[in-house]
Design a protein around this motif. Structure first.
Motif, PDB file in Angstrom:
ATOM      1  N   THR A 199      22.893  60.174  42.172  1.00  0.00           N
ATOM      2  CA  THR A 199      22.157  58.970  41.787  1.00  0.00           C
ATOM      3  C   THR A 199      23.070  57.984  41.063  1.00  0.00           C
ATOM      4  O   THR A 199      23.872  58.382  40.208  1.00  0.00           O
ATOM      5  N   ARG A 200      22.930  56.724  41.407  1.00  0.00           N
ATOM      6  CA  ARG A 200      23.763  55.682  40.805  1.00  0.00           C
ATOM      7  C   ARG A 200      23.428  55.486  39.335  1.00  0.00           C
ATOM      8  O   ARG A 200      24.279  55.178  38.524  1.00  0.00           O
ATOM      9  N   ARG A 201      22.168  55.638  39.004  1.00  0.00           N
ATOM     10  CA  ARG A 201      21.719  55.453  37.633  1.00  0.00           C
ATOM     11  C   ARG A 201      22.389  56.443  36.687  1.00  0.00           C
ATOM     12  O   ARG A 201      22.677  56.137  35.530  1.00  0.00           O
ATOM     13  N   THR A 202      22.657  57.655  37.168  1.00  0.00           N
ATOM     14  CA  THR A 202      23.301  58.679  36.350  1.00  0.00           C
ATOM     15  C   THR A 202      24.797  58.443  36.227  1.00  0.00           C
ATOM     16  O   THR A 202      25.366  58.537  35.146  1.00  0.00           O
ATOM     17  N   LEU A 203      25.419  58.120  37.340  1.00  0.00           N
ATOM     18  CA  LEU A 203      26.878  58.024  37.363  1.00  0.00           C
ATOM     19  C   LEU A 203      27.424  56.700  36.857  1.00  0.00           C
ATOM     20  O   LEU A 203      28.545  56.639  36.377  1.00  0.00           O
ATOM     21  N   ASP A 204      26.645  55.626  37.014  1.00  0.00           N
ATOM     22  CA  ASP A 204      27.173  54.292  36.762  1.00  0.00           C
ATOM     23  C   ASP A 204      26.230  53.485  35.867  1.00  0.00           C
ATOM     24  O   ASP A 204      25.624  52.517  36.315  1.00  0.00           O
ATOM     25  N   PRO A 205      26.081  53.856  34.589  1.00  0.00           N
ATOM     26  CA  PRO A 205      25.148  53.109  33.751  1.00  0.00           C
ATOM     27  C   PRO A 205      25.663  51.724  33.344  1.00  0.00           C
ATOM     28  O   PRO A 205      24.886  50.886  32.920  1.00  0.00           O
ATOM     29  N   PHE A 206      26.962  51.460  33.477  1.00  0.00           N
ATOM     30  CA  PHE A 206      27.553  50.147  33.205  1.00  0.00           C
ATOM     31  C   PHE A 206      28.325  49.739  34.449  1.00  0.00           C
ATOM     32  O   PHE A 206      29.195  50.488  34.894  1.00  0.00           O
ATOM     33  N   ARG A 207      28.034  48.565  34.994  1.00  0.00           N
ATOM     34  CA  ARG A 207      28.752  48.144  36.203  1.00  0.00           C
ATOM     35  C   ARG A 207      28.756  46.628  36.323  1.00  0.00           C
ATOM     36  O   ARG A 207      27.981  45.937  35.668  1.00  0.00           O
ATOM     37  N   ILE A 208      29.637  46.148  37.196  1.00  0.00           N
ATOM     38  CA  ILE A 208      29.717  44.727  37.532  1.00  0.00           C
ATOM     39  C   ILE A 208      29.416  44.605  39.015  1.00  0.00           C
ATOM     40  O   ILE A 208      30.053  45.267  39.837  1.00  0.00           O
ATOM     41  N   GLU A 209      28.439  43.768  39.358  1.00  0.00           N
ATOM     42  CA  GLU A 209      28.082  43.518  40.750  1.00  0.00           C
ATOM     43  C   GLU A 209      28.465  42.083  41.097  1.00  0.00           C
ATOM     44  O   GLU A 209      28.090  41.148  40.381  1.00  0.00           O
ATOM     45  N   ALA A 210      29.180  41.915  42.192  1.00  0.00           N
ATOM     46  CA  ALA A 210      29.604  40.577  42.631  1.00  0.00           C
ATOM     47  C   ALA A 210      28.678  40.098  43.743  1.00  0.00           C
ATOM     48  O   ALA A 210      28.649  40.676  44.819  1.00  0.00           O
ATOM     49  N   HIS A 211      27.898  39.049  43.457  1.00  0.00           N
ATOM     50  CA  HIS A 211      27.056  38.440  44.486  1.00  0.00           C
ATOM     51  C   HIS A 211      27.858  37.427  45.294  1.00  0.00           C
ATOM     52  O   HIS A 211      27.622  37.251  46.482  1.00  0.00           O
ATOM     53  N   ALA A 212      28.784  36.765  44.644  1.00  0.00           N
ATOM     54  CA  ALA A 212      29.672  35.820  45.322  1.00  0.00           C
ATOM     55  C   ALA A 212      30.957  35.728  44.512  1.00  0.00           C
ATOM     56  O   ALA A 212      30.921  35.582  43.294  1.00  0.00           O
ATOM     57  N   LEU A 213      32.063  35.837  45.203  1.00  0.00           N
ATOM     58  CA  LEU A 213      33.371  35.732  44.566  1.00  0.00           C
ATOM     59  C   LEU A 213      34.346  35.269  45.646  1.00  0.00           C
ATOM     60  O   LEU A 213      34.958  36.091  46.323  1.00  0.00           O
ATOM     61  N   TYR A 214      34.429  33.954  45.838  1.00  0.00           N
ATOM     62  CA  TYR A 214      35.227  33.433  46.955  1.00  0.00           C
ATOM     63  C   TYR A 214      35.842  32.083  46.614  1.00  0.00           C
ATOM     64  O   TYR A 214      35.452  31.428  45.646  1.00  0.00           O
ATOM     65  N   ILE A 215      36.801  31.709  47.448  1.00  0.00           N
ATOM     66  CA  ILE A 215      37.379  30.365  47.405  1.00  0.00           C
ATOM     67  C   ILE A 215      37.187  29.753  48.786  1.00  0.00           C
ATOM     68  O   ILE A 215      37.159  30.459  49.793  1.00  0.00           O
ATOM     69  N   GLU A 216      37.030  28.439  48.811  1.00  0.00           N
ATOM     70  CA  GLU A 216      36.869  27.761  50.090  1.00  0.00           C
ATOM     71  C   GLU A 216      37.604  26.439  50.066  1.00  0.00           C
ATOM     72  O   GLU A 216      37.795  25.827  49.006  1.00  0.00           O
ATOM     73  N   ALA A 217      38.021  26.025  51.245  1.00  0.00           N
ATOM     74  CA  ALA A 217      38.708  24.750  51.424  1.00  0.00           C
ATOM     75  C   ALA A 217      38.037  23.990  52.562  1.00  0.00           C
ATOM     76  O   ALA A 217      37.799  24.559  53.624  1.00  0.00           O
ATOM     77  N   ARG A 218      37.729  22.740  52.332  1.00  0.00           N
ATOM     78  CA  ARG A 218      37.124  21.878  53.351  1.00  0.00           C
ATOM     79  C   ARG A 218      38.219  20.997  53.939  1.00  0.00           C
ATOM     80  O   ARG A 218      39.075  20.479  53.211  1.00  0.00           O
ATOM     81  N   ASP A 219      38.187  20.830  55.267  1.00  0.00           N
ATOM     82  CA  ASP A 219      39.172  20.006  55.984  1.00  0.00           C
ATOM     83  C   ASP A 219      40.589  20.413  55.572  1.00  0.00           C
ATOM     84  O   ASP A 219      41.370  19.616  55.081  1.00  0.00           O
TER      85      ASP A 219
END
Length: 164
Positions: free
Chosen positions: A94-114
């Motif tokens: 179970t994740r709740r047992t093993l990982d009580p503190f964590r960082i979740e990345a919903h978006a982590l990107y770079i972009e360039a237009r034209d």
């Protein structure tokens, strides 16, 4: 020299990055208030009234733009308030047992237009890409999997590491 000064000032202002920072604090606290009988077809083991879930989230979102480049960081710092105790080898699944503190990345990107030519856009990193025609239930979206950790958030998707 007098002709170059306004040009240099306009270039310096264009290169100055725009930074947008936001965040939120969320607590998900769930209680079980009565006994729940699992039914006669299972082994009788009623659940006792207790705290079922205590999840605390600090969400931070940073968007930085400079010219034709943009960087996005949307991160969740998750702390489980009442982690389960490790009792036997089955508790290690179970994740709740093993990982009580964590960082979740919903978006982590770079972009360039034209980027090199007009119309060439490039985005690299952890991102969500909506692919298909469905609004909420989209069976044709094979790029981002559904996040099935919390059944109450049905339809929320996980970001993938990709270049687009």
């Amino acid at each position: 020299m007098f002709l170059l000064t306004p040009l240099l000032l306009s270039l310096a202002q264009a290169a100055e990055p725009e930074i947008d920072f936001s965040g939120r604090i969320q607590t998900d606290l769930r209680f079980r208030v009565t006994d729940v009988d699992q039914g006669p077809w299972y082994a009788p083991a009623p659940y006792q009234p207790q705290i079922v879930r205590n999840q605390n989230i600090l969400n931070t979102r940073l968007v930085a733009k400079s010219g034709k480049f943009r960087g996005v960081a949307d991160l969740d710092f998750v702390v489980i308030g009442t982690p389960d105790l490790v009792e036997g080898i089955e508790a290690l699944s179970t994740r709740r047992t093993l990982d009580p503190f964590r960082i979740e990345a919903h978006a982590l990107y770079i972009e360039a237009r034209d980027l090199f030519v007009k119309g060439l856009d490039l985005r690299i990193g952890q991102q969500l890409v909506q692919w298909g025609v469905g609004d909420q239930f989209n069976p044709t979206n094979t790029l981002n999997a559904n996040d099935v950790e919390d059944p109450l958030l049905f339809g929320e998707q996980q970001a993938n590491l990709m270049a687009l």
